[in-house]
Design a protein around this motif. Structure first.
Motif, PDB file in Angstrom:
ATOM      1  N   SER A 189      60.116 132.457  33.061  1.00  0.00           N
ATOM      2  CA  SER A 189      61.641 133.038  34.020  1.00  0.00           C
ATOM      3  C   SER A 189      61.759 131.990  35.246  1.00  0.00           C
ATOM      4  O   SER A 189      62.580 132.458  35.965  1.00  0.00           O
ATOM      5  N   GLY A 231      70.235 136.069  36.823  1.00  0.00           N
ATOM      6  CA  GLY A 231      69.153 135.854  35.714  1.00  0.00           C
ATOM      7  C   GLY A 231      68.324 134.379  35.724  1.00  0.00           C
ATOM      8  O   GLY A 231      67.499 134.582  34.583  1.00  0.00           O
ATOM      9  N   CYS A 232      68.598 133.928  36.783  1.00  0.00           N
ATOM     10  CA  CYS A 232      68.107 132.518  37.171  1.00  0.00           C
ATOM     11  C   CYS A 232      66.493 132.402  37.698  1.00  0.00           C
ATOM     12  O   CYS A 232      65.848 131.567  37.399  1.00  0.00           O
ATOM     13  N   GLY A 233      65.887 133.339  38.377  1.00  0.00           N
ATOM     14  CA  GLY A 233      64.582 134.079  38.489  1.00  0.00           C
ATOM     15  C   GLY A 233      64.022 133.499  40.316  1.00  0.00           C
ATOM     16  O   GLY A 233      62.745 134.148  40.394  1.00  0.00           O
ATOM     17  N   LYS A 234      65.210 134.105  41.263  1.00  0.00           N
ATOM     18  CA  LYS A 234      65.512 134.597  42.546  1.00  0.00           C
ATOM     19  C   LYS A 234      64.374 135.673  42.410  1.00  0.00           C
ATOM     20  O   LYS A 234      64.031 135.441  43.395  1.00  0.00           O
ATOM     21  N   SER A 235      64.562 137.042  41.992  1.00  0.00           N
ATOM     22  CA  SER A 235      64.134 138.149  42.095  1.00  0.00           C
ATOM     23  C   SER A 235      62.632 138.597  41.604  1.00  0.00           C
ATOM     24  O   SER A 235      62.027 138.470  42.652  1.00  0.00           O
ATOM     25  N   THR A 236      62.637 137.929  40.903  1.00  0.00           N
ATOM     26  CA  THR A 236      61.152 137.404  40.257  1.00  0.00           C
ATOM     27  C   THR A 236      60.160 136.145  41.397  1.00  0.00           C
ATOM     28  O   THR A 236      59.329 136.687  41.533  1.00  0.00           O
TER      29      THR A 236
HETATM   30  P1  ADP Z   1      67.761 137.310  39.127  1.00  0.00           P
HETATM   31  O1  ADP Z   1      66.916 137.300  40.521  1.00  0.00           O
HETATM   32  O2  ADP Z   1      68.141 135.233  39.712  1.00  0.00           O
HETATM   33  O3  ADP Z   1      68.600 137.697  38.809  1.00  0.00           O
HETATM   34  P2  ADP Z   1      65.157 138.063  37.654  1.00  0.00           P
HETATM   35  O4  ADP Z   1      64.275 137.337  38.679  1.00  0.00           O
HETATM   36  O5  ADP Z   1      65.682 139.288  37.527  1.00  0.00           O
HETATM   37  O6  ADP Z   1      66.572 136.761  37.929  1.00  0.00           O
HETATM   38  O7  ADP Z   1      64.899 136.850  36.347  1.00  0.00           O
HETATM   39  C1  ADP Z   1      65.228 136.187  35.675  1.00  0.00           C
HETATM   40  C2  ADP Z   1      64.078 136.088  33.971  1.00  0.00           C
HETATM   41  O8  ADP Z   1      62.971 137.058  33.765  1.00  0.00           O
HETATM   42  C3  ADP Z   1      65.680 136.855  33.306  1.00  0.00           C
HETATM   43  O9  ADP Z   1      65.742 136.489  32.566  1.00  0.00           O
HETATM   44  C4  ADP Z   1      65.494 138.386  33.336  1.00  0.00           C
HETATM   45  O10 ADP Z   1      65.286 138.963  32.051  1.00  0.00           O
HETATM   46  C5  ADP Z   1      63.530 138.080  32.951  1.00  0.00           C
HETATM   47  N1  ADP Z   1      62.561 139.267  33.774  1.00  0.00           N
HETATM   48  C6  ADP Z   1      63.145 139.469  34.475  1.00  0.00           C
HETATM   49  N2  ADP Z   1      62.017 140.455  34.953  1.00  0.00           N
HETATM   50  C7  ADP Z   1      61.527 140.985  33.856  1.00  0.00           C
HETATM   51  C8  ADP Z   1      60.364 141.587  33.481  1.00  0.00           C
HETATM   52  N3  ADP Z   1      60.154 143.119  34.875  1.00  0.00           N
HETATM   53  N4  ADP Z   1      60.389 141.825  31.887  1.00  0.00           N
HETATM   54  C9  ADP Z   1      60.672 141.177  31.424  1.00  0.00           C
HETATM   55  N5  ADP Z   1      61.685 140.057  31.349  1.00  0.00           N
HETATM   56  C10 ADP Z   1      62.213 140.397  33.398  1.00  0.00           C
END
Ligand code: ADP
Length: 370
Positions: free
Chosen positions: A26, A47-52
């Motif tokens: 991710s 879904g690009c991974g910003k929050s992660t």
């Molecule tokens: P953004 O903040 O850019 O919208 P996220 O960081 O939320 O993106 O998510 C990046 C990717 O990781 C996405 O494909 C999302 O579905 C996946 N993802 C996020 N959180 C989880 C989690 N807890 N378990 C599995 N996959 C996750």
């Protein structure tokens, strides 16, 4: 509030990856540095991974691999409460029935700060966010914008070394969003707090940030100041995501010290400048690239008779024109591709169906990875 350790309030990500499940990361090998006091934005589609990425900086999520440093402190394995970060979320996460002062004081109460100092610091934080006089109001008596400023005051009151903001404006309506983003930027500059901001809104990112990191599908595409990213995108994704751009695929035809010539799929040859440290300085004849041509950097001319190619220009047909006030937007068809031109308003706009010659400004055309 500048502490002696101010020089240490930078954030370093070194080859950080996060794999939740399966094989696709991710966040995929992201390295970047946020400077002390900088307002730094993670920008990209949902879904690009910003929050992660932000959550790994906060410590809520552990990276699968890579290191995270605050200054020279390695925080990779530290729990969130030991990282000294302040967080602001889109849903505020305030206590709605309590008053503003109690909400803002929350982090200080947790840290067992004495009552008198607590009062002083809450007062200062409310002043910073422009809510002096609101200490006794209940949260549910405030507007959305005011609530967001309370959330900001609550994050700033603990004087965090790093402020993390996850889409803090997305619950506000368009007008309030613009006002509040200017306020957040002002408040951040006054406090001088190193800040990492997450948004999918490119105009918000452009307006607020010292620098922006553009991400797509877990991959970091480009880091730079807003103007730099706009003028010199490195990939076709960045060119399209930041502002609007015509992205024209082609093959490098000729390389000179200051100019590069690209043959488009339609046979036309366009030129672009060469700049050190960018893709334009790296390519060789035969490389597949793309040219990014911003809609405001083209001129339109009547097309000459015949069908031959013209050096430095494309034949296109007008699909429709839009008057927006200060400019006109011309939608064009070029082969099987849609192109866009924005030109100053004029009384003799081309009409739908007209054949025109679109001439990009070679100094503002830019070579990007396809
Ligand atoms: P953004 O903040 O850019 O919208 P996220 O960081 O939320 O993106 O998510 C990046 C990717 O990781 C996405 O494909 C999302 O579905 C996946 N993802 C996020 N959180 C989880 C989690 N807890 N378990 C599995 N996959 C996750």
């Amino acid at each position: 509030h500048h502490s002696p350790e101010d020089h240490m309030n930078s954030v370093d990500l070194e080859h950080v990856s996060k794999v939740y499940t399966g094989a696709t990361p991710s966040v995929d090998d992201v390295s970047l540095t946020v400077g002390d006091g900088e307002f730094f934005t993670l920008l990209g589609p949902s879904g690009c991974g910003k929050s992660t990425t932000l959550r790994m900086i906060a410590g809520f999520i552990n990276p699968t691999s890579g290191r995270i440093r605050f200054g020279d402190r390695d925080v990779t394995n530290l729990p969130p409460h030991k990282r000294d970060t302040g967080m602001v979320f889109q849903n505020y996460a305030l206590f709605p029935h309590m008053d503003v002062a109690t909400n803002v004081a929350y982090g200080l109460s947790m840290r067992r700060v004495a009552a008198a100092e607590k009062r002083t610091r809450v007062g200062e934080a409310l002043e910073i966010v422009g809510l002096t006089g609101y200490a006794d109001r209940r949260i549910d008596q405030l507007s959305g914008g005011q609530q967001q400023r309370v959330a900001l005051a609550r994050a700033l009151v603990i004087q965090p070394s790093v402020l993390l903001l996850d889409e803090p404006l997305s619950n506000l309506d368009a007008k309030l969003r613009e006002e509040t983003r200017a306020q957040i930027r002002e408040i951040q500059q006054r406090a001088g707090t190193t800040s990492v901001y997450v948004t999918h809104d490119q105009s918000e990112a452009m307006a607020m940030s010292d620098r922006i990191a553009v991400m797509n599908a877990g991959v970091l595409h480009q880091v730079g100041a807003p103007r730099e990213i706009y003028r010199r995108p490195t990939t076709s994704f960045v060119a399209r995501f930041i502002g609007r751009s015509n992205v024209l695929p082609g093959v490098v035809e000729d390389v000179e010290p200051t100019r590069i010539a690209v043959r488009l799929d339609g046979g036309e040859i366009l030129q672009a400048p060469v700049a050190e440290g960018t893709l334009s300085a790296d390519v060789v004849v035969g490389d597949e690239v793309a040219l990014s041509v911003r809609p405001e950097t083209v001129r339109l001319e009547p097309a000459p008779a015949g069908s031959g190619t013209v050096v430095g220009a494309l034949r296109a047909s007008v699909r429709m024109t839009e008057f927006t006030g200060s400019t006109c937007v011309i939608w064009l068809r070029y082969g099987d591709q849609d192109l866009l031109a924005t030109i100053p308003d004029t009384d003799d706009l081309p009409a739908a169906g007209d054949e025109v010659l679109l001439r990009p400004d070679a100094d503002r055309t830019w070579v990007v990875a396809p």
